[in-house]
Design a protein around this motif. Structure first.
Motif, PDB file in Angstrom:
ATOM      1  N   ALA A   4     -36.490  75.697 -53.119  1.00 32.77           N
ATOM      2  CA  ALA A   4     -37.279  75.334 -54.299  1.00 32.77           C
ATOM      3  C   ALA A   4     -36.421  75.440 -55.553  1.00 32.77           C
ATOM      4  CB  ALA A   4     -38.489  76.265 -54.419  1.00 32.77           C
ATOM      5  N   ARG A   5     -36.542  74.474 -56.437  1.00 30.33           N
ATOM      6  CA  ARG A   5     -35.807  74.488 -57.688  1.00 30.33           C
ATOM      7  C   ARG A   5     -36.341  75.602 -58.582  1.00 30.33           C
ATOM      8  NH1 ARG A   5     -36.318  69.666 -62.019  1.00 30.33           N
ATOM      9  NH2 ARG A   5     -38.340  70.677 -62.187  1.00 30.33           N
ATOM     10  N   GLN A   6     -35.423  76.335 -59.227  1.00 31.23           N
ATOM     11  CA  GLN A   6     -35.853  77.390 -60.134  1.00 31.23           C
ATOM     12  C   GLN A   6     -36.525  76.776 -61.351  1.00 31.23           C
ATOM     13  OE1 GLN A   6     -32.741  79.917 -61.609  1.00 31.23           O
ATOM     14  NE2 GLN A   6     -34.154  81.369 -62.541  1.00 31.23           N
ATOM     15  N   GLU A   7     -37.724  77.256 -61.660  1.00 32.38           N
ATOM     16  CA  GLU A   7     -38.467  76.744 -62.800  1.00 32.38           C
ATOM     17  C   GLU A   7     -38.434  77.756 -63.936  1.00 32.38           C
ATOM     18  OE1 GLU A   7     -39.731  73.838 -63.137  1.00 32.38           O
ATOM     19  OE2 GLU A   7     -39.802  73.036 -61.098  1.00 32.38           O
ATOM     20  N   HIS A   8     -38.241  77.264 -65.137  1.00 34.98           N
ATOM     21  CA  HIS A   8     -38.246  78.108 -66.333  1.00 34.98           C
ATOM     22  C   HIS A   8     -39.443  77.740 -67.199  1.00 34.98           C
ATOM     23  CE1 HIS A   8     -34.176  79.500 -65.427  1.00 34.98           C
ATOM     24  NE2 HIS A   8     -33.838  78.246 -65.216  1.00 34.98           N
ATOM     25  N   PRO A   9     -40.006  78.695 -67.925  1.00 37.37           N
ATOM     26  CA  PRO A   9     -41.124  78.367 -68.822  1.00 37.37           C
ATOM     27  C   PRO A   9     -40.783  77.288 -69.841  1.00 37.37           C
ATOM     28  CG  PRO A   9     -40.949  80.746 -68.539  1.00 37.37           C
ATOM     29  CD  PRO A   9     -39.733  80.152 -67.886  1.00 37.37           C
ATOM     30  N   SER A  10     -39.506  77.199 -70.232  1.00 34.48           N
ATOM     31  CA  SER A  10     -39.090  76.174 -71.199  1.00 34.48           C
ATOM     32  C   SER A  10     -38.501  74.943 -70.508  1.00 34.48           C
ATOM     33  CB  SER A  10     -38.078  76.756 -72.186  1.00 34.48           C
ATOM     34  OG  SER A  10     -36.985  77.352 -71.515  1.00 34.48           O
ATOM     35  N   GLY A  11     -38.718  74.822 -69.182  1.00 36.32           N
ATOM     36  CA  GLY A  11     -38.294  73.629 -68.458  1.00 36.32           C
ATOM     37  C   GLY A  11     -36.808  73.607 -68.163  1.00 36.32           C
ATOM     38  N   GLU A  12     -36.254  72.401 -68.036  1.00 38.34           N
ATOM     39  CA  GLU A  12     -34.829  72.239 -67.756  1.00 38.34           C
ATOM     40  C   GLU A  12     -33.991  72.862 -68.880  1.00 38.34           C
ATOM     41  OE1 GLU A  12     -33.080  70.581 -65.068  1.00 38.34           O
ATOM     42  OE2 GLU A  12     -35.039  71.057 -64.203  1.00 38.34           O
ATOM     43  N   GLN A  13     -32.823  73.386 -68.481  1.00 43.14           N
ATOM     44  CA  GLN A  13     -31.900  74.026 -69.414  1.00 43.14           C
ATOM     45  C   GLN A  13     -30.613  73.202 -69.453  1.00 43.14           C
ATOM     46  OE1 GLN A  13     -33.061  77.437 -70.680  1.00 43.14           O
ATOM     47  NE2 GLN A  13     -34.863  76.341 -69.900  1.00 43.14           N
ATOM     48  N   TRP A  14     -30.198  72.749 -70.642  1.00 48.60           N
ATOM     49  CA  TRP A  14     -29.014  71.918 -70.781  1.00 48.60           C
ATOM     50  C   TRP A  14     -28.010  72.631 -71.688  1.00 48.60           C
ATOM     51  CZ3 TRP A  14     -33.568  68.697 -72.353  1.00 48.60           C
ATOM     52  CH2 TRP A  14     -34.196  68.122 -71.238  1.00 48.60           C
ATOM     53  N   THR A  15     -26.839  72.913 -71.180  1.00 44.97           N
ATOM     54  CA  THR A  15     -25.841  73.694 -71.905  1.00 44.97           C
ATOM     55  C   THR A  15     -24.669  72.814 -72.330  1.00 44.97           C
ATOM     56  OG1 THR A  15     -26.446  75.705 -70.714  1.00 44.97           O
ATOM     57  CG2 THR A  15     -24.291  75.684 -71.779  1.00 44.97           C
ATOM     58  N   ILE A  16     -24.211  72.994 -73.558  1.00 44.86           N
ATOM     59  CA  ILE A  16     -23.029  72.316 -74.076  1.00 44.86           C
ATOM     60  C   ILE A  16     -22.054  73.379 -74.576  1.00 44.86           C
ATOM     61  CG2 ILE A  16     -24.151  70.128 -74.634  1.00 44.86           C
ATOM     62  CD1 ILE A  16     -24.430  71.072 -77.539  1.00 44.86           C
ATOM     63  N   ARG A  17     -20.747  73.032 -74.605  1.00 37.79           N
ATOM     64  CA  ARG A  17     -19.718  74.000 -74.976  1.00 37.79           C
ATOM     65  C   ARG A  17     -18.599  73.318 -75.754  1.00 37.79           C
ATOM     66  NH1 ARG A  17     -21.067  74.768 -69.654  1.00 37.79           N
ATOM     67  NH2 ARG A  17     -21.975  76.804 -69.109  1.00 37.79           N
ATOM     68  N   HIS A  18     -18.020  74.097 -76.673  1.00 38.35           N
ATOM     69  CA  HIS A  18     -16.775  73.700 -77.333  1.00 38.35           C
ATOM     70  C   HIS A  18     -16.051  74.986 -77.705  1.00 38.35           C
ATOM     71  CE1 HIS A  18     -13.974  71.287 -79.745  1.00 38.35           C
ATOM     72  NE2 HIS A  18     -13.944  72.349 -80.533  1.00 38.35           N
ATOM     73  N   GLY A  19     -14.827  75.166 -77.185  1.00 41.75           N
ATOM     74  CA  GLY A  19     -14.132  76.423 -77.422  1.00 41.75           C
ATOM     75  C   GLY A  19     -14.982  77.582 -76.921  1.00 41.75           C
ATOM     76  N   ASP A  20     -15.186  78.578 -77.795  1.00 38.92           N
ATOM     77  CA  ASP A  20     -16.020  79.715 -77.378  1.00 38.92           C
ATOM     78  C   ASP A  20     -17.463  79.582 -77.852  1.00 38.92           C
ATOM     79  OD1 ASP A  20     -15.801  80.248 -80.084  1.00 38.92           O
ATOM     80  OD2 ASP A  20     -15.287  82.363 -79.827  1.00 38.92           O
ATOM     81  N   LEU A  21     -17.824  78.395 -78.376  1.00 38.87           N
ATOM     82  CA  LEU A  21     -19.216  78.135 -78.761  1.00 38.87           C
ATOM     83  C   LEU A  21     -19.982  77.578 -77.565  1.00 38.87           C
ATOM     84  CD1 LEU A  21     -18.822  76.401 -82.247  1.00 38.87           C
ATOM     85  CD2 LEU A  21     -19.586  78.744 -81.827  1.00 38.87           C
ATOM     86  N   GLU A  22     -21.200  78.058 -77.372  1.00 39.28           N
ATOM     87  CA  GLU A  22     -22.050  77.585 -76.279  1.00 39.28           C
ATOM     88  C   GLU A  22     -23.493  77.521 -76.772  1.00 39.28           C
ATOM     89  OE1 GLU A  22     -21.396  78.881 -72.130  1.00 39.28           O
ATOM     90  OE2 GLU A  22     -23.461  79.643 -72.256  1.00 39.28           O
ATOM     91  N   ALA A  23     -24.170  76.431 -76.475  1.00 34.55           N
ATOM     92  CA  ALA A  23     -25.563  76.253 -76.878  1.00 34.55           C
ATOM     93  C   ALA A  23     -26.379  75.778 -75.692  1.00 34.55           C
ATOM     94  CB  ALA A  23     -25.673  75.241 -78.020  1.00 34.55           C
ATOM     95  N   THR A  24     -27.638  76.214 -75.647  1.00 36.25           N
ATOM     96  CA  THR A  24     -28.571  75.773 -74.614  1.00 36.25           C
ATOM     97  C   THR A  24     -29.778  75.124 -75.262  1.00 36.25           C
ATOM     98  OG1 THR A  24     -27.908  77.567 -73.134  1.00 36.25           O
ATOM     99  CG2 THR A  24     -29.990  76.475 -72.662  1.00 36.25           C
ATOM    100  N   VAL A  25     -30.039  73.885 -74.868  1.00 38.68           N
ATOM    101  CA  VAL A  25     -31.193  73.110 -75.328  1.00 38.68           C
ATOM    102  C   VAL A  25     -32.171  73.024 -74.170  1.00 38.68           C
ATOM    103  CG1 VAL A  25     -31.947  70.859 -76.213  1.00 38.68           C
ATOM    104  CG2 VAL A  25     -29.737  71.817 -76.925  1.00 38.68           C
ATOM    105  N   VAL A  26     -33.473  73.024 -74.481  1.00 37.73           N
ATOM    106  CA  VAL A  26     -34.473  73.074 -73.420  1.00 37.73           C
ATOM    107  C   VAL A  26     -35.343  71.826 -73.400  1.00 37.73           C
ATOM    108  CG1 VAL A  26     -34.524  75.591 -73.416  1.00 37.73           C
ATOM    109  CG2 VAL A  26     -36.098  74.342 -74.907  1.00 37.73           C
ATOM    110  N   GLU A  27     -35.906  71.578 -72.230  1.00 41.24           N
ATOM    111  CA  GLU A  27     -36.769  70.415 -72.015  1.00 41.24           C
ATOM    112  C   GLU A  27     -38.072  70.527 -72.805  1.00 41.24           C
ATOM    113  OE1 GLU A  27     -38.768  68.145 -68.130  1.00 41.24           O
ATOM    114  OE2 GLU A  27     -38.179  70.264 -68.006  1.00 41.24           O
ATOM    115  N   VAL A  28     -38.672  71.712 -72.831  1.00 41.60           N
ATOM    116  CA  VAL A  28     -39.943  71.895 -73.527  1.00 41.60           C
ATOM    117  C   VAL A  28     -39.681  71.972 -75.028  1.00 41.60           C
ATOM    118  CG1 VAL A  28     -41.943  73.389 -73.846  1.00 41.60           C
ATOM    119  CG2 VAL A  28     -40.992  73.058 -71.555  1.00 41.60           C
ATOM    120  N   GLY A  29     -40.074  70.951 -75.733  1.00 43.35           N
ATOM    121  CA  GLY A  29     -39.893  70.908 -77.182  1.00 43.35           C
ATOM    122  C   GLY A  29     -38.558  70.378 -77.637  1.00 43.35           C
TER     123      GLY A  29
END
Length: 311
Positions: A4-29
């Motif tokens: 089963a796919r892991q489900e998060h309350p905020s839906g899919e999690q999409w991560t982007i990176r540059h150098g040591d910066l990292e951000a996660t954007v979510v499906e919900v909202g």
């Protein structure tokens, strides 16, 4: 059988990176759940096992802040929205905070998410919303475009809701810079606009960097001074275990809200932080018309804001 796919309350999690910066954007909202620099929280976000509280990282469209009684009149038609802040009798922060957004484009350091806002109770517009998050050596840049793909005109306002993480810094020691000459006054009960005043009133003048001290803010500032690139910059500093952070907005953003309640030293639900919210209009703009954008069929609005980590 597949696991089963892991489900998060905020839906899919999409991560982007540059150098040591990292951000996660979510499906919900379509919002920004985390932003880190070298593994250190820049934003006071929330965990993958939770959901956004207090607007953390959310996108506020087609209006930011509060709308009195959830009512407004546009193009001769009376509209009644659901009251999403029932204790104060307001419709708050738009219609897309809990909608499911889709990925439109993605690379290692950038992500674009989109959502089509259809007509519904209290809202008759049809808008295509697109938000691009991009990390670079300059920090995080968020570019938003909104297209009216319907047959009718539509009122529009936009806001974002990032919280700057305070770490172990006491709220009173946070050093704030806000390049504004005017503030929006609101009533105590419903937090709706009653007028405007110079920032000198109520000790809200932060044009020169100074500690918050005993001052607490839930305040929209305007009359913003801009640098040569057309951007205003609000700086949150004095943080004992992390670098200063600046939030900036381009000319599409004539207001910025600073909210300190979630930065208190004790009793805060979630990670402590000070919200610095770029706004294209103040609260209740659907009724006052102040800063309100009216999109004709086929017309587009765009705006950019972002964050810089000073290291």
């Amino acid at each position: 059988m597949n696991a089963a796919r892991q489900e998060h309350p905020s839906g899919e999690q999409w991560t982007i990176r540059h150098g040591d910066l990292e951000a996660t954007v979510v499906e919900v909202g379509g919002g920004l759940r985390t932003l880190t620099a070298g593994g250190l929280d820049v934003l006071a976000g929330y965990g993958a096992d939770g959901m956004a509280s207090s607007g953390r990282g959310q996108l506020l469209m087609p209006w930011p802040n509060r709308l009195r009684d959830g009512r407004y009149r546009f193009d001769g038609r009376d509209q009644q929205l659901a009251l999403t802040e029932p204790a104060r009798g307001n419709a708050s922060h738009g219609l897309v905070r809990w909608a499911l957004w889709s990925v439109l484009d993605r690379s290692e350091s950038a992500l674009t998410v989109g959502y089509r806002l259809h007509p519904q109770q209290g809202w008759s517009g049809r808008l295509d919303l697109s938000v691009r998050y991009e990390l670079s050596a300059a920090g995080l840049e968020v570019s938003t475009t909104v297209d009216n793909v319907g047959a009718d005109r539509a009122p529009f306002g936009y806001g974002a809701h990032p919280y700057i993480a305070l770490g172990d810094t006491s709220l009173s020691d946070v050093v704030l810079t806000v390049p504004a000459v005017e503030q929006v006054l609101v009533d105590d009960q419903r937090k709706l606009p009653t007028g405007a005043a110079p920032v000198e009133q109520d000790d809200h003048d932060f044009r020169r960097a100074r500690p918050l001290g005993a001052t607490r803010l839930d305040t929209a500032f305007t009359g913003l001074s801009r640098d040569d690139d057309g951007r205003w910059r609000v700086r949150v500093g004095g943080l004992v275990d992390r670098p200063d952070v600046s939030v900036w907005g381009d000319r599409s953003f004539g207001w910025v809200q600073v909210f300190t309640d979630k930065g208190e030293d004790h009793g805060v639900d979630g990670v402590r932080g000070v919200a610095v919210e770029p706004l294209s209009c103040p609260a209740d703009a659907f009724n006052s018309g102040e800063g309100l954008v009216v999109l004709e069929p086929g017309e587009q609005w765009s705006g950019q804001w972002g964050l810089v980590v000073h290291r």
